[in-house]
Enzyme design. Structure first.
Site, short mmCIF file in Angstrom:
data_model
loop_
_atom_site.label_atom_id
_atom_site.label_comp_id
_atom_site.label_asym_id
_atom_site.label_seq_id
_atom_site.Cartn_x
_atom_site.Cartn_y
_atom_site.Cartn_z
N VAL A 174 -0.89 -5.01 -0.43
CA VAL A 174 -0.45 -3.70 0.11
C VAL A 174 -0.77 -3.53 1.59
O VAL A 174 -0.24 -2.63 2.23
CB VAL A 174 -1.06 -2.52 -0.70
N TYR B 213 -15.58 3.03 2.22
CA TYR B 213 -14.86 3.50 1.02
C TYR B 213 -14.66 5.02 1.06
O TYR B 213 -13.56 5.53 0.80
CB TYR B 213 -15.66 3.09 -0.22
N LYS C 89 -11.07 7.02 1.23
CA LYS C 89 -10.63 7.93 0.17
C LYS C 89 -10.43 9.35 0.70
O LYS C 89 -9.52 10.06 0.27
CB LYS C 89 -11.63 7.92 -1.00
P1 NAP Z 1 -10.17 -2.93 -10.18
O1 NAP Z 1 -10.47 -3.12 -11.63
O2 NAP Z 1 -10.88 -3.76 -9.16
O3 NAP Z 1 -8.57 -3.09 -9.98
C1 NAP Z 1 -7.96 -3.02 -8.72
C2 NAP Z 1 -6.77 -3.94 -8.70
O4 NAP Z 1 -6.18 -3.91 -7.37
C3 NAP Z 1 -7.12 -5.41 -8.96
O5 NAP Z 1 -6.15 -6.01 -9.80
C4 NAP Z 1 -7.10 -6.02 -7.57
O6 NAP Z 1 -6.90 -7.41 -7.55
C5 NAP Z 1 -5.95 -5.26 -6.94
N1 NAP Z 1 -5.93 -5.37 -5.48
C6 NAP Z 1 -6.98 -5.56 -4.63
N2 NAP Z 1 -6.56 -5.68 -3.37
C7 NAP Z 1 -5.21 -5.56 -3.39
C8 NAP Z 1 -4.20 -5.60 -2.39
N3 NAP Z 1 -4.51 -5.82 -1.11
N4 NAP Z 1 -2.91 -5.45 -2.77
C9 NAP Z 1 -2.59 -5.27 -4.08
N5 NAP Z 1 -3.50 -5.24 -5.07
C10 NAP Z 1 -4.80 -5.37 -4.74
O7 NAP Z 1 -10.43 -1.42 -9.75
P2 NAP Z 1 -10.33 -0.04 -10.58
O8 NAP Z 1 -11.70 0.38 -10.91
O9 NAP Z 1 -9.29 -0.12 -11.64
O10 NAP Z 1 -9.83 0.92 -9.39
C11 NAP Z 1 -8.49 1.31 -9.23
C12 NAP Z 1 -8.43 2.43 -8.19
O11 NAP Z 1 -9.24 3.53 -8.64
C13 NAP Z 1 -8.98 2.03 -6.83
O12 NAP Z 1 -8.22 2.65 -5.80
C14 NAP Z 1 -10.39 2.61 -6.85
O13 NAP Z 1 -10.88 2.86 -5.55
C15 NAP Z 1 -10.16 3.88 -7.62
N6 NAP Z 1 -11.38 4.43 -8.23
C16 NAP Z 1 -12.08 3.73 -9.15
C17 NAP Z 1 -13.24 4.29 -9.68
C18 NAP Z 1 -14.05 3.60 -10.74
O14 NAP Z 1 -15.10 4.15 -11.11
N7 NAP Z 1 -13.63 2.47 -11.26
C19 NAP Z 1 -13.66 5.55 -9.25
C20 NAP Z 1 -12.94 6.21 -8.29
C21 NAP Z 1 -11.78 5.65 -7.78
P3 NAP Z 1 -8.23 -8.37 -7.47
O15 NAP Z 1 -9.02 -8.07 -8.71
O16 NAP Z 1 -7.68 -9.75 -7.44
O17 NAP Z 1 -8.95 -7.96 -6.21
#
Ligand code: NAP
Length: 247
Positions: free
Chosen positions: A63, A154, A158
């Site tokens: 992205v 981060y 956000k």
């Molecule tokens: P995750 O399990 O790490 O999944 C994120 C996905 O995005 C992974 O498949 C990752 O691939 C992919 N990605 C990374 N860099 C990318 C890029 N440059 N272009 C396209 N795809 C890319 O994270 P998640 O916990 O599901 O988080 C999803 C969203 O929710 C994020 O925006 C995160 O900040 C937000 N969020 C999460 C939490 C939480 O507690 N988990 C809380 C608040 C907000 P790789 O694994 O290969 O890097």
């Protein structure tokens, strides 16, 4: 079946929260585009969606790269003809205390989380404007509202997403495009699995509903925001955190 005949493009949906969002939309009738840097895992999500009887495409996408984003959007146009729903979910963390944070950690997180959201919004909203319809949902975080030691990059990314959501909502409202953000609290995914146990225990004690969130808790709110039931909501950030932050 709130999303019959709709096409949803979910970034970072090979795993975690994005995967659940993609599966939820598919379960309610949408065809899905998975755009992720990890094509192998994206292909698994594609198979899960096809098993639900929907069309799906897994596309390798970084992205941060605008020309790759426009290439991906052109591929989506060829295969599906439109994008009705965009979920800007791709996100990363690279934590360090402010004084120890280098340019590399700062730039990487700002580029994926904030610039990635800008890139995809810009490329996809062009199509939505022509269709006079669109729903954009940006995945922010409560850390963008309250801050967090060790997450200057981060939290800034956000908070930037929350501000970008409001500006895009104002610019696109006249074209029937709603733009909202979801701010998750602590959600159990690979992103949070690597945190130290004592930090997890401390966070749990700060959650009034006394449990960590699941990706499904976020997916259901995204589905609501993408549905007709949310037609009169735009520019908002919905906190989904078990009550951790009350504003
Ligand atoms: P995750 O399990 O790490 O999944 C994120 C996905 O995005 C992974 O498949 C990752 O691939 C992919 N990605 C990374 N860099 C990318 C890029 N440059 N272009 C396209 N795809 C890319 O994270 P998640 O916990 O599901 O988080 C999803 C969203 O929710 C994020 O925006 C995160 O900040 C937000 N969020 C999460 C939490 C939480 O507690 N988990 C809380 C608040 C907000 P790789 O694994 O290969 O890097």
């Amino acid at each position: 079946m709130r999303f019959e005949n709709k096409v949803a493009f979910v970034t970072g949906s090979a795993q975690g929260i994005g995967r659940d969002i993609a599966l939820k939309f598919a379960a309610e009738g949408a065809d899905i585009v998975i755009g992720d840097i990890n094509l192998e895992k994206a292909a698994k999500t594609q198979a899960e969606i096809e098993a639900l009887g929907r069309k799906a495409a897994a596309l390798e996408l970084d992205v941060t790269n605008y020309s790759k984003v426009t290439e991906t959007v052109n591929k989506i146009l060829d295969k599906f003809g439109k994008v009705d729903i965009l979920v800007n979910n791709a996100g990363i963390t690279k934590d360090a205390l402010l004084l120890r944070m280098g340019d590399a950690e700062w730039d990487a997180v700002i580029n994926v989380n904030l610039k990635g959201t800008f890139n995809c919004t810009k490329a996809v909203s062009r199509l939505m404007i022509k269709e006079r319809y669109g729903r954009i949902i940006n995945i922010a975080s409560i850390i963008g509202i309250i801050g967090n030691a060790g997450q200057a990059n981060y939290s800034a990314s956000k908070a930037g997403i929350i501000a970008l959501t409001k500006t895009a909502a104002r610019e696109l409202a006249s074209r029937n495009i709603n733009v909202n953000a979801v701010a998750p609290g602590f959600i159990q995914t690979e992103m949070t699995a690597r945190l130290p146990e004592e930090l997890k225990a401390k966070m749990l004690s700060a959650i009034p509903l006394a449990r960590f969130g699941n990706p499904a808790d976020i997916a259901s709110v995204c589905a609501f925001l993408a549905s007709e039931e949310a037609a009169y909501i735009t520019g908002q950030t919905i906190i989904v955190d078990g009550g951790m932050v009350m504003v």
